[in-house]
Design an enzyme around this catalytic site. Structure first.
Site, mmCIF file in Angstrom:
data_model
loop_
_atom_site.group_PDB
_atom_site.id
_atom_site.type_symbol
_atom_site.label_atom_id
_atom_site.label_comp_id
_atom_site.label_asym_id
_atom_site.label_seq_id
_atom_site.Cartn_x
_atom_site.Cartn_y
_atom_site.Cartn_z
ATOM 1 N N ALA A 8 5.918 -5.143 -3.010
ATOM 2 C CA ALA A 8 5.694 -4.209 -3.757
ATOM 3 C C ALA A 8 6.966 -3.178 -3.920
ATOM 4 C CB ALA A 8 4.609 -3.280 -3.290
ATOM 5 N N ASP B 52 2.914 -9.948 0.448
ATOM 6 C CA ASP B 52 2.773 -8.762 -0.530
ATOM 7 C C ASP B 52 4.203 -8.171 -0.707
ATOM 8 O OD1 ASP B 52 2.227 -6.556 -1.830
ATOM 9 O OD2 ASP B 52 0.629 -5.739 -0.496
ATOM 10 N N LYS C 42 6.906 -0.146 -8.553
ATOM 11 C CA LYS C 42 7.923 0.894 -7.818
ATOM 12 C C LYS C 42 9.239 0.438 -8.511
ATOM 13 C CE LYS C 42 4.075 1.678 -5.572
ATOM 14 N NZ LYS C 42 3.476 2.423 -4.762
ATOM 15 N N TRP D 141 -1.412 -1.421 4.482
ATOM 16 C CA TRP D 141 -1.762 -0.476 3.467
ATOM 17 C C TRP D 141 -3.369 -0.821 3.408
ATOM 18 C CZ3 TRP D 141 -2.595 -2.497 -2.110
ATOM 19 C CH2 TRP D 141 -2.557 -1.731 -3.024
HETATM 20 N N1 PLP Z 1 1.124 -3.428 -1.885
HETATM 21 C C1 PLP Z 1 1.435 -2.248 -1.088
HETATM 22 C C2 PLP Z 1 1.922 -2.642 0.278
HETATM 23 C C3 PLP Z 1 1.488 -1.270 -1.723
HETATM 24 O O1 PLP Z 1 1.980 -0.245 -1.048
HETATM 25 C C4 PLP Z 1 1.166 -1.139 -3.131
HETATM 26 C C5 PLP Z 1 1.162 0.217 -3.660
HETATM 27 O O2 PLP Z 1 1.042 1.200 -3.216
HETATM 28 C C6 PLP Z 1 0.860 -2.321 -3.668
HETATM 29 C C7 PLP Z 1 0.649 -3.419 -3.134
HETATM 30 C C8 PLP Z 1 0.158 -2.374 -5.128
HETATM 31 O O3 PLP Z 1 0.692 -1.392 -6.193
HETATM 32 P P1 PLP Z 1 0.290 -1.458 -7.601
HETATM 33 O O4 PLP Z 1 -1.217 -2.195 -7.788
HETATM 34 O O5 PLP Z 1 0.481 0.102 -7.980
HETATM 35 O O6 PLP Z 1 1.343 -2.377 -8.241
#
Ligand code: PLP
Length: 394
Positions: free
Chosen positions: A210, A208, A243, A127
């Site tokens: 998510a 991580d 999500k 990401w």
């Molecule tokens: N980590 C990954 C791999 C993600 O794809 C995302 C969101 O797209 C996040 C963390 C963090 O999302 P948020 O800050 O919107 O909770």
């Protein structure tokens, strides 16, 4: 002073959203932005979230500050959801954060406080916000091989060979499930091999998570994380509720640190609270409160899980339909990986020129590295995308 500023690099996904908005074609298809969409293109408020909000409105009597690390009940509920007892509670420290991004930021802050020399190892690709935050913090980073461009699966031998170079005290960032951007994930035996390697090198896993519940199920998507937590002395977790609870804009996440010994828990907890204090003081509470209510109320929880399961199955159905249509049109199995991948994303493996052709000639929007959001499809658009992929020579 302000005239010393330079423009920052544009976020490619936000740029793509703007291009899509500006496209007048009614037939356009958005596979770019990383949010779940139902068959009508809406990102709905989940039923259990609506119900919890209604209850909260009735019972909430104050909006005074919570704790620097957020409400302990939220931490407890999230630890159970993520770890299901894989680690004794007396080794866990946690702080509520604004989204998963906030959790990543605070976990890296903790690494900086503990070992500023640590190299953060990132999957190639990952990401884009991972390297961007690490660079902003001035920390060291390195890549490990992850995606095999031919099979569109995991290059596991490459991954292990690269991670063998990590030193004790380095940090290895892993996606728990639904890898973003590729959709290719580790099997449980592969997680076990990663755990063995980390035990040998002394590098610390940073997971991580998510998309828990978007891949194979709530427990299945956390299985690798739980395996690492059960086997290794130290672990960092950044979790997002954006999500799986559909509460993107409420900014709900949590950073969790697993300490080797219960005696270390208090000082780790103190450091997490300190990091919150330095960045935004008290974390947002509304989303965290809804999540706590849903996880602790059997009826709300059952309804949440049922809706999450429908979302997960919808994405699987779309994956299978797209792979089947591509099999029919191409007369080959070369797109079979689409049905193997899990979560919202798959990396199609198209060139930047082909991605550009899909946008210009077919009004199909995906990220430049050919990451597609499967949830942007529906039964009507699956054959349109499949035909466009074949027509573009992918
Ligand atoms: N980590 C990954 C791999 C993600 O794809 C995302 C969101 O797209 C996040 C963390 C963090 O999302 P948020 O800050 O919107 O909770």
């Amino acid at each position: 002073m302000l005239n010393a500023l330079h423009a920052q690099p544009q976020d490619k996904i936000l740029q793509l959203i703007q291009l899509y908005k500006d496209d007048p074609r009614e037939t356009k298809i958005d596979l770019g932005v990383g949010v779940y969409k139902d068959a009508t293109g809406l990102t709905p408020v989940m039923r259990a979230v609506k119900a919890a909000e209604k209850q909260l409105w009735e019972v909430e009597t104050t909006k005074t500050y919570t704790n620097l690390a957020g409400d302990p009940a939220y931490a407890e509920a999230m630890q159970a959801l993520l770890l299901d007892g894989a680690v004794p509670a007396d080794r866990l420290s946690a702080a509520a954060t604004p989204g998963g991004t906030g959790a990543i930021r605070q976990a890296l802050g903790l690494v900086q406080l503990a070992n500023p020399e640590a190299t953060i190892w990132l999957s190639n690709p990952t990401w884009p916000n991972h390297p961007s935050i690490i660079k902003y913090l001035g920390m060291k980073m390195a890549d490990y091989r992850y995606f095999d461009a031919d099979s569109r699966g995991v290059d596991f031998d490459g991954m292990l060979a690269d991670l063998a170079q990590a030193k004790a005290g380095d940090v290895v960032l892993l996606h728990a499930c639904c890898h973003n951007p590729t959709g290719a994930n580790l099997t449980l035996p592969q997680w076990a091999a990663v755990a063995d390697l980390l035990a040998k090198t002394g590098a610390i896993p940073f997971v991580d998570i998510a998309y828990q519940g978007f891949g194979d199920g709530l427990a299945e998507d956390a299985a690798g994380l739980r395996l690492l937590a059960g086997r290794l002395p130290e672990l960092l977790i950044a979790a997002s509720c954006s999500k799986n609870f559909g509460i993107y804009r409420e900014r709900t996440g949590i950073v969790i640190a697993v300490s080797p010994k219960p005696e270390m828990r208090a000082v780790v907890q103190d450091n997490l609270a300190f990091l919150n204090r330095q960045t935004y003081s008290f974390p947002p509470d509304h989303g965290a409160r809804l999540v706590t209510m849903i996880l602790n109320d059997p009826a709300l929880r059952a309804d949440w899980q049922a809706e999450l399961e429908d979302i997960r199955k919808n994405m699987l159905t779309l994956r299978e339909a797209l792979a089947a249509e591509l099999r029919r049109l191409s007369g080959s199995d070369r797109f079979g990986f689409l049905a193997q991948h899990r979560g919202m994303f798959s990396r199609l493996g198209a060139t930047p020129e082909q991605v550009e052709t899909l946008r210009r000639e077919h009004g199909i929007y995906m990220v430049g590295d050919s990451r597609m959001n499967i949830a942007g499809l529906n039964a009507r658009t699956v054959p349109i995308l499949a035909k466009a992929i074949i027509d573009t020579g992918i």
